[in-house]
Design an enzyme around this catalytic site. Structure first.
Site, mmCIF file in Angstrom:
data_model
loop_
_atom_site.group_PDB
_atom_site.id
_atom_site.type_symbol
_atom_site.label_atom_id
_atom_site.label_comp_id
_atom_site.label_asym_id
_atom_site.label_seq_id
_atom_site.Cartn_x
_atom_site.Cartn_y
_atom_site.Cartn_z
ATOM 1 N N ALA A 269 4.654 4.618 -0.575
ATOM 2 C CA ALA A 269 4.478 3.329 -1.236
ATOM 3 C C ALA A 269 3.271 3.414 -2.152
ATOM 4 O O ALA A 269 2.545 4.409 -2.132
ATOM 5 C CB ALA A 269 4.260 2.230 -0.201
ATOM 6 N N HIS A 304 -1.288 -0.452 5.331
ATOM 7 C CA HIS A 304 -2.071 0.505 4.532
ATOM 8 C C HIS A 304 -2.153 0.040 3.071
ATOM 9 O O HIS A 304 -3.243 -0.043 2.490
ATOM 10 C CB HIS A 304 -1.430 1.887 4.634
ATOM 11 C CG HIS A 304 -2.129 2.952 3.860
ATOM 12 N ND1 HIS A 304 -3.037 3.812 4.416
ATOM 13 C CD2 HIS A 304 -2.064 3.295 2.546
ATOM 14 C CE1 HIS A 304 -3.504 4.636 3.488
ATOM 15 N NE2 HIS A 304 -2.921 4.344 2.342
ATOM 16 N N GLU A 305 -1.015 -0.261 2.497
ATOM 17 C CA GLU A 305 -1.015 -0.657 1.075
ATOM 18 C C GLU A 305 -1.760 -1.977 0.892
ATOM 19 O O GLU A 305 -2.502 -2.148 -0.066
ATOM 20 C CB GLU A 305 0.412 -0.773 0.531
ATOM 21 C CG GLU A 305 1.268 0.472 0.686
ATOM 22 C CD GLU A 305 0.624 1.771 0.249
ATOM 23 O OE1 GLU A 305 -0.202 1.755 -0.682
ATOM 24 O OE2 GLU A 305 0.931 2.819 0.859
#
Ligand code: B3K
Ligand code: ZN
Length: 882
Positions: A269, A304-305
């Site tokens: 991503a 995370h993103e």
């Protein structure tokens, strides 16, 4: 003939940019084959740049269609344009406006960098250097600009138009079938965080109220018909947003947060500001098509993103050498998030398994590099386990050394001081130095030295004096190209376990080195720590919670390990003790197999695994982890040289069968008992039960009991979720059970239209041991379902073969290596990033036995001799052969 190696980029050569770009206005007229981009840049000299100094902008495979300076056409004599750069010889001394027109072909973009189409949807990937494939630019992370993007496309084909930041306006383009949208991102950002998306997508809306009361619109965009598969991703997003507020006091900063899922994507991503683009594998889930591991991965990648919004976007990297500044820190943050959402010890064990299986071999082979590299030829090859996973371990050690409160104070200072900047590891560490009032000069070596330190431990108990001495030494094994290394600061969490199984209370201050609470801080090459007033011989439990990314050379007796496996108060070290016992036995069995000598698994190991199986105090997920034997690749790594994958495979099989024979009854009970209770839920508890039940079935299937095949078949046909179905399919295929062919066909019929489920179908077949696998893979590659242009499919079939099927990849006839070498050459023409990643599967070739390593070298030389290899693959093959 061979292609040239690209010039090296060096950290020491860093120069600040000669010009800044304050604002960017992009006008994008979308067309599948001829997209027109007009970029209007406001540019100014930076301090210290002489008037008239040339301005050099980056490009990559670009065609220039027009160039204006302050609104006037620039004469051809004033600049030089090439596909990879524009040089304007003497730009005005005062700030000026540059207007650049380019035309690109998204449909021809098989590299999936820059602007491309995935199933008809236009999308972008700009990290690391994709923006220069859209327009000419100062494409480096320390050039921060405010972007306004106008996107125009035919309304019927692309009803959805998305950009970074907030939407300013949208509407029809009068007199045409087209419409437009204008997006504005008020936060200055580097070009790698730019994104746009246009297509016919379904919108899944939700909202989030931040801690200060801001109402944020959340949307996930997916292909029509897939809306119901986004619930888990959306839930994970909302939990991530809340967690970052609660734990790090970080609030979201725009009115909208959009996520788009696409099926062709080079990575997991991308954290583009306000517009995350995802590989759909990390968004879409339902019990029918996603495993428990998929659910956990989605939760972690969404987090995370999202966390990158602060660690990466608000504060970004000065240059790509600082990549770990955002990646290591963000991985640390997502690991902590998952630990809070699930079981902390189970998450830690999973993370350490990943580190040891991916990062340790990288650090021990030809592709070893420091967490902050000093040199690269192709930056895309440095999105590695070392930068990400070891980078996260370094942040974790900082927390261990400084303590939670000081760590938090340092991080607060970092957010406050560097918000809006592109910065460095030095600046990051300076915040912690200031918060702690300490010097981190020696600690900083973790960023600069490649290689996994080996910590050697010897202990001595003196009953007369009642002292317990621990002598410790550290050393980094030689790393190609790295001069001798210096001692690092290694936090070793420890406990002394007394004969009753409880940790001894240490009342007298230990001597001989730094010991802070339950952490021994090893700072020198050699140190001896002495504990006093220890009334009976303890067992030293060291590296609890895996407090440092090191290898421990600690010769514990089997009895001590068995004691630790049963008694250690640290769940990580209980797990580690079981693993160490199993590993020692597997290495011994492999070596006997190698010499064709009779080999019988150790009773100690069988007993310990039996105690784990019957321990009612352990939670199911932890048990499943303890019962998961080291993988064949882990065992090969432990052996280290002259590796024979067949001997390792046979050793593992022996131990599995012995467990099955010795503990059949309890395994059967577990295999039958846990799965299928109530409706499916992806939570950690239910997933843990499935993991244990499937682990038990995995052993039981090797028992040779007449009912084993029936049990597996039943699970395969009756499972109401992908976790169980895939576990059963894997057993059917990997153990070559009677109805394996029928199972492959049944699965295909059931899932043919779902590509994520079909990726699993390819993967299970590619990882099946057995001589026929390489031929099988070649025939699978001929199916219409196999798409060489789809990274997920390539990874499912080829990458999983090369990394998850050691006996077949490293076959003694060389055909496994040939298959991968040939595929790398084919894929390299389409997508260099996917090809070079596949090529890294050769990285441990020198550890193989002479016959196999010679065959691997032949395959690598074949790749290397290709004339027009991409820069990505050239870099990997050169370093691997070095
Ligand atoms: N930052 C991206 C990775 C980009 C990789 C470029 N080759 C995803 C992530 O780490 O969050
Ligand atoms: Zn990241």
């Amino acid at each position: 003939m061979r292609s040239e190696t690209a010039p090296a980029i060096r950290l020491e050569d860093y120069q600040p940019p000669a010009y800044r770009i304050d604002t960017v206005h992009l006008d994008v007229l979308l067309d599948p084959a001829a997209t027109k981009i007009t970029a209007t840049l406001s540019i100014a000299r930076t301090q210290g740049t002489e008037a008239g100094a040339p301005l050099v902008l980056d490009g990559d495979e670009l065609t220039l269609a027009g160039l204006k300076l302050n609104g006037e056409d620039l004469p051809g004599s004033a600049y030089v344009a090439a596909p990879d750069r524009i040089e304007i010889q003497s730009p005005p001394a005062a700030p000026f406006e540059l207007t650049i027109e380019t035309e690109i072909n998204p449909d021809a973009n098989t590299k999936l960098m820059g602007l491309f189409r995935s199933s008809g949807t236009y999308c972008t990937q700009c990290e690391a250097e994709g923006f220069r494939r859209i327009t000419y630019f100062l494409d480096r992370p320390d050039v921060l600009a405010v972007y306004t993007t106008r996107i125009e496309a035919p309304k019927a084909e692309c009803p959805v138009l998305l950009g970074n930041g907030n939407r300013l306006e949208e509407g029809p383009v009068e007199g045409t079938d087209r419409h437009y949208a204008i997006w504005h991102d008020p936060h200055p950002k580097p070009a790698y965080l730019f994104a746009l998306v246009a297509g016919d997508l379904a919108e899944v809306p939700d909202r989030f109220i931040t801690s200060s009361g801001k109402d944020v619109a959340l949307n996930i965009y997916v292909e029509h018909g897939k809306e119901s598969l986004c619930a888990w991703a959306m839930d994970s997003l909302k939990r991530s947003m809340r967690w970052d507020e609660d734990v790090f006091d970080r609030e979201y900063d725009l009115d909208v947060f959009n996520i788009v899922a696409v099926s062709d994507f080079n990575m997991g991503a991308m954290e583009n500001k306000g517009l995350n683009i995802f590989n759909d594998k990390y968004v879409l889930a339902d019990p029918e098509t996603a495993t428990d591991q998929d659910y956990a991965n989605i939760e972690a990648v969404i987090a995370h993103e999202y966390f990158h919004n602060w660690t990466g976007n608000r504060i970004t990297c000065r240059d790509w050498f600082q990549l770990c500044l955002k990646e290591g820190l963000t991985v640390f943050r997502d690991q902590e998030f998952s630990a809070d959402m699930r079981s902390r010890p189970v998450k830690r064990i999973a993370d350490v398994r990943l580190l040891k299986s991916h990062q340790f071999p990288e650090d021990a082979g030809p592709l070893a590099h420091p967490v902050r590299p000093r040199l690269y030829h192709e930056i895309n090859n440095f999105y590695t386990a070392t930068v990400y996973e070891k980078g996260a371990e370094v942040v974790r050690m900082l927390k261990t050394l400084l303590g939670s409160e000081t760590f938090r104070a340092g991080l607060d200072l970092y957010f406050q001081r560097h918000d809006g900047e592109a910065t460095t590891i030095e600046a990051f560490l300076a915040c912690f130095e200031e918060a702690a009032g300490t010097d981190l000069g020696q600690f900083a070596l973790w960023y600069d030295q490649a290689g996994t330190p080996v910590v050697t431990v010897k202990t001595r108990y003196d009953s007369r004096r009642q002292t317990f001495s621990v002598s410790l030494s550290q050393e980094i094994p030689p790393v190609p190209g790295q001069k001798s290394s210096k001692p690092a600061v290694i936090p070793l969490r420890y406990g002394l376990i007394g004969p009753n199984g409880e940790d001894i209370d240490i009342t007298t201050a230990p001597e001989g080195g730094r010991v802070e609470g339950d952490v021994i801080v090893l700072e020198k090459a050699k140190q001896e720590i002495t504990f006093r007033d220890i009334s009976s011989a303890p067992v030293l439990s060291l590296l609890r919670d895996f407090s440092a990314p090191v290898r421990l050379d600690h010769e514990l007796q089997s009895e001590d390990l068995q004691f630790q496996a049963a008694q250690d108060s640290d769940p990580f070290n209980r797990w580690q003790a079981v693993q160490t016992l199993a590993m020692q036995d597997l290495v011994r069995l492999a070596s006997l197999n190698r010499e064709d000598k009779p080999a019988v698994p150790s009773q100690d190991v069988l007993r310990v695994l039996g105690s784990v199986l019957s321990d009612t105090s352990l939670d199911a997920a932890l048990k499943a982890q303890a019962l998961t034997l080291p993988s064949e690749a882990d065992i090969a790594q432990e052996i280290g040289k002259d590796v024979d994958p067949d001997a390792i495979h046979a050793a593992r099989k022996m131990l599995r069968q012995a467990v099955a024979r010795q503990h059949g009854d309890i395994l059967l009970g577990l295999a039958r008992g846990l799965s299928g209770e109530g409706a499916y839920s992806p939570d950690a508890d239910a997933a843990g039960k499935r993991a244990l039940s499937n682990r038990a079935l995995y052993y039981y299937a090797a028992s040779g009991s007449p009912d084993a095949a029936g049990l597996v078949w039943d699970l395969f046909t009756k499972a109401d979720n992908m976790t169980d179905r895939l576990a059963a399919l894997t057993l059917l295929l990997h153990d070559h059970m009677p109805r394996e062919t029928e199972a492959i066909a049944l699965y295909k019929t059931r899932h043919e239209t779902n590509s994520l489920a079909m990726d699993k179908w390819f993967m299970v077949q590619a990882t099946a041991p057995g001589d026929e696998t390489p031929a099988k893979i070649r025939s699978l590659m001929k199916l219409p379902l196999y798409e060489a242009g789809n990274p997920n499919r390539v990874r499912a079939l080829l990458q999983s073969f090369a990394t998850g099927n050691p006996t077949q990849f490293a076959r003694a006839d060389g055909t496994g290596f040939e298959l991968i070498a040939e595929s790398v050459l084919e894929i390299d023409k389409l997508n260099p990033q996917v090809a070079s990643r596949l090529l890294t599967s050769f990285r441990s070739w020198r550890a193989l036995d002479p016959q196999r390593s010679a065959l691997a070298e032949t395959a690598l030389l074949r790749v290397s001799s290709c004339e027009d290899l991409s820069r990505d693959s050239r870099d990997i093959v050169d370093r691997t052969l070095q």
